[in-house]
Design an enzyme around this catalytic site. Structure first.
Site, PDB file in Angstrom:
ATOM      1  CE  LYS A 111      -1.457   0.342   2.901  1.00  0.00           C
ATOM      2  NZ  LYS A 111      -2.313  -0.403   3.829  1.00  0.00           N
ATOM      3  CD  GLU A 149       1.234  -1.904  10.629  1.00  0.00           C
ATOM      4  OE1 GLU A 149       1.355  -1.288  11.691  1.00  0.00           O
ATOM      5  OE2 GLU A 149       0.441  -1.542   9.719  1.00  0.00           O
ATOM      6  CB  SER A 208      -4.839   0.817  -3.676  1.00  0.00           C
ATOM      7  OG  SER A 208      -4.235  -0.346  -4.201  1.00  0.00           O
TER       8      SER A 208
HETATM    9  C1  LIG Z   1      -0.811  -0.058  -3.100  1.00  0.00           C
HETATM   10  C2  LIG Z   1      -1.442  -0.854  -2.037  1.00  0.00           C
HETATM   11  N1  LIG Z   1      -2.715  -1.234  -2.173  1.00  0.00           N
HETATM   12  C3  LIG Z   1      -3.340  -1.960  -1.237  1.00  0.00           C
HETATM   13  C4  LIG Z   1      -2.692  -2.364  -0.095  1.00  0.00           C
HETATM   14  C5  LIG Z   1      -3.433  -3.206   0.891  1.00  0.00           C
HETATM   15  O1  LIG Z   1      -3.726  -2.537   2.075  1.00  0.00           O
HETATM   16  P1  LIG Z   1      -5.217  -2.136   2.441  1.00  0.00           P
HETATM   17  O2  LIG Z   1      -6.037  -3.383   2.284  1.00  0.00           O
HETATM   18  O3  LIG Z   1      -5.126  -1.678   3.834  1.00  0.00           O
HETATM   19  O4  LIG Z   1      -5.657  -1.087   1.500  1.00  0.00           O
HETATM   20  C6  LIG Z   1      -1.353  -1.980   0.108  1.00  0.00           C
HETATM   21  C7  LIG Z   1      -0.645  -2.378   1.319  1.00  0.00           C
HETATM   22  O5  LIG Z   1       0.508  -2.155   1.502  1.00  0.00           O
HETATM   23  C8  LIG Z   1      -0.735  -1.202  -0.892  1.00  0.00           C
HETATM   24  O6  LIG Z   1       0.532  -0.824  -0.766  1.00  0.00           O
END
Ligand SMILES: Cc1ncc(COP(=O)(O)O)c(C=O)c1O
Length: 613
Positions: free
Chosen positions: A310, A332, A597
């Protein structure tokens, strides 16, 4: 770090424009650059009647290029400013130092060179720093505009790192030839006299057909890029209340200009390197690879400052907000990672920060709530609906309407145009790095698979971005199916959703027979969202990406496997991507990149409840 905004699409420049009516015709076409010749000896010289109003018919997304031959620096900069040019193309004997001076005045610089068999491409090295692009044209006695083609094979000798425009006599019959011509630094086609009814009057129909045929021939033009109106295929757009129109227009008008400015690139790159901690490693997961009989690489977004991808986006958007003079930031958050990343950059830039978060998420992501507060943000629980991400987004939009001077810092590739494109660009650093890292590791920048989880879709968009046009790379997006796709307790939008409108964009979303958005459910707060970004709806409908899903239980099991085999505790969101490794079949020599992620610290309470033995 190189520029993260290299779209894969081949750009089109139409050069030698002059007349307002003709410019208006061309404004309807998918062109990227429009060239205006400020060289009085050219038959396409803009002349004295030309003014900024003539060029104003062009969409903001079209870069306006002034073409010059040996003009004095002061005069050139003055013209650049007067006609609000974005780029300067230099066709004379301008030196590397001269190019640098033009570039540091804030213009994109395109330096033209006339090439023939004897051209010494090595000599261009000295121009690299001062030029954004080169333009290769046919060698003539004059300064270009000969309408003749040169032997494009000569360009095989060009091994430099600067991308180039291909110019010189390109005409309506050249589609096939262009299709066959490949060069990894080919950036744009420059068309001019080959499409003219008379000097400086372009045949718009002919150009349209030419560009269309390029698409039909599946040129490197990126079929998955957003168009000027903010659509990915049928999805996207900006469906917003009238009260937000001015805010969204302001952002649409400014985002590309700012993102493409040298200053932004410099600031963003520096912060990514020194604050976020990029590049993140691409870790070969040896034990996991053995387990699944293939080669698994983890892109370690969990190792960024604040612990998830993020921050790539918030660092970029906070710079944008700063350049736009904004002082109050609204966001948000679902899992709290975007909230933490926003609170972090607001602290860094000393800006007021208000984060909306579903009341349920406030509870299940308590460590992140504490972090946001410690960073000085105000966390406002959203108590409507399911009290999750959708409801937090509704509250944030309400706040934005009430406080239009604020900057709404969206955390995923959702919302009205330009947010999906803006966030995708800012996250595209992920696949830019993967390409470089794989190239170094295996001598091939393309893996067989890229796998990522999808809430709104920002980490997946970033991990896919530079592979969208690489057909041999399979893109796998993983949604959260909660208690099961058919259970009614799910967030598997693509699997069970339909076309509809949510938070300002046309996309796929979960809805009932009356079109009412249904409440999503997932154990993972970051995936607990009833929609997906419009890019993902397009990737799903066009078949470019495969959408799979993982249940709560499958994700929890996968998290445990990663922790025990690789010593990495993943975020629950990322664990959904890991879970599909069990469901897929790989060959022993496949290269599989999984975007990890985020890290699992925020989810420890959930993990402890489940694995309490
Ligand atoms: C670690 C992590 N991965 C994935 C996501 C999913 O978001 P996005 O689909 O925008 O990557 C989030 C959302 O808060 C997250 O914190």
């Amino acid at each position: 770090m190189s520029c993260p905004y290299k779209a894969k699409k081949m750009k089109i420049k139409v050069c030698g424009l002059k007349y307002k009516k003709n410019i208006q015709e061309l404004s309807q076409l998918p062109i990227d650059y429009a060239g205006f010749i400020f060289y009085p000896k050219s038959p396409r010289y803009v002349g004295t009647e030309f003014n900024t109003e003539s060029a104003s018919a062009l969409p903001k997304s079209v870069h306006k290029v002034g073409v010059f031959v040996n003009t004095e620096l002061d005069e050139l900069l003055q013209i650049g400013e007067q006609y609000q040019l974005d780029a300067i193309q230099l066709h004379g004997n301008e030196t590397p130092k001269f190019c640098k001076q033009v570039k540091s005045a804030g213009f994109e610089v395109i330096k033209a060179f006339q090439v023939d068999e004897n051209f010494q491409f090595e000599n261009l090295k000295t121009y690299e720093e001062g030029c954004n692009y080169f333009l290769f044209d046919t060698k003539t006695k004059n300064y270009g505009g000969s309408g003749r083609k040169f032997n494009w094979n000569i360009l095989k000798n060009y091994k430099g790192k600067t991308q180039f425009f291909l110019s010189g006599g390109i005409g309506a019959q050249d589609n096939e030839r262009i299709n066959k011509f490949t060069h990894d630094k080919l950036y744009a086609l420059d068309v001019n006299s080959g499409f003219e009814l008379e000097p400086a009057v372009k045949n718009a129909d002919q150009i349209e057909m030419f560009v269309e045929k390029l698409e039909n021939l599946e040129m490197s033009k990126n079929k998955y890029a957003v168009d000027e109106r903010g659509y990915y295929g049928e999805f996207g757009g900006a469906y917003i209340p009238e009260l937000l129109r001015a805010n969204v227009d302001e952002l649409q008008e400014n985002y590309l200009k700012i993102l493409n400015s040298e200053q932004f690139k410099k600031d963003y790159s520096r912060l990514l390197d020194n604050y976020v901690g990029r590049p993140t490693p691409l870790t070969k997961a040896g034990n996991l690879s053995k387990r699944y009989g293939t080669n698994i690489y983890l892109k370690r977004e969990d190792l960024t400052h604040t612990g998830a991808h993020k921050i790539n986006n918030t660092i970029g958007q906070i710079l944008l907000a700063k350049y736009m003079g904004k002082k109050r930031i609204i966001a948000e958050t679902g899992a709290g990672q975007h909230g933490v990343a926003t609170a972090t950059v607001c602290a860094l830039f000393n800006l007021e920060c208000i984060v909306y978060m579903g009341a349920l998420d406030v509870e299940r992501q308590a460590p992140n709530v504490a972090r946001m507060k410690m960073l000085g943000a105000k966390v406002v629980p959203a108590i409507s609906g399911n009290q999750t991400l959708k409801d937090a987004t509704n509250e944030a939009i309400r706040d934005w309407i009430a406080n239009p001077e604020s900057f709404y810092l969206i955390g995923s590739v959702v919302g009205p145009h330009p947010y999906p494109d803006l966030v995708t660009r800012l996250q595209s650093i992920i696949s830019e790095e993967i390409r470089e890292q794989l190239e170094k590791e295996n001598g091939n920048s393309n893996p067989n698979y890229v796998i990522a989880c999808v809430g709104g879709g920002s980490n997946a968009a970033g991990a896919f971005y530079h592979y969208l046009d690489e057909k041999d790379v399979k893109l796998v997006a993983v949604e959260a199916s909660g208690m099961g796709v058919e259970s009614g307790e799910t967030a598997a939008t693509i699997t069970i959703g339909d076309v509809g409108f949510i938070h300002g964009s046309k996309t796929m979303l979960m809805q009932d027979d009356d079109g009412q958005i249904t409440e999503p459910y997932s154990i993972s707060a970051g995936l607990d969202y009833p929609g997906v970004g419009p890019l993902h709806a397009h990737l799903a409908v066009s078949g470019r990406a495969e959408f799979l899903s993982a249940t709560d239980k499958e994700a929890l099991d996968a998290a445990k496997v990663l922790a025990e085999t690789e010593g990495i505790i993943p975020a629950l969101e990322s664990a959904h991507a890991l879970a599909v490794l069990e469901k897929m079949e790989f060959k022993p020599d496949d290269v599989v990149v999984l975007n990890l992620s985020g890290r699992g610290d925020k989810d420890m309470e959930t993990y402890m409840k489940v694995f309490n033995d």
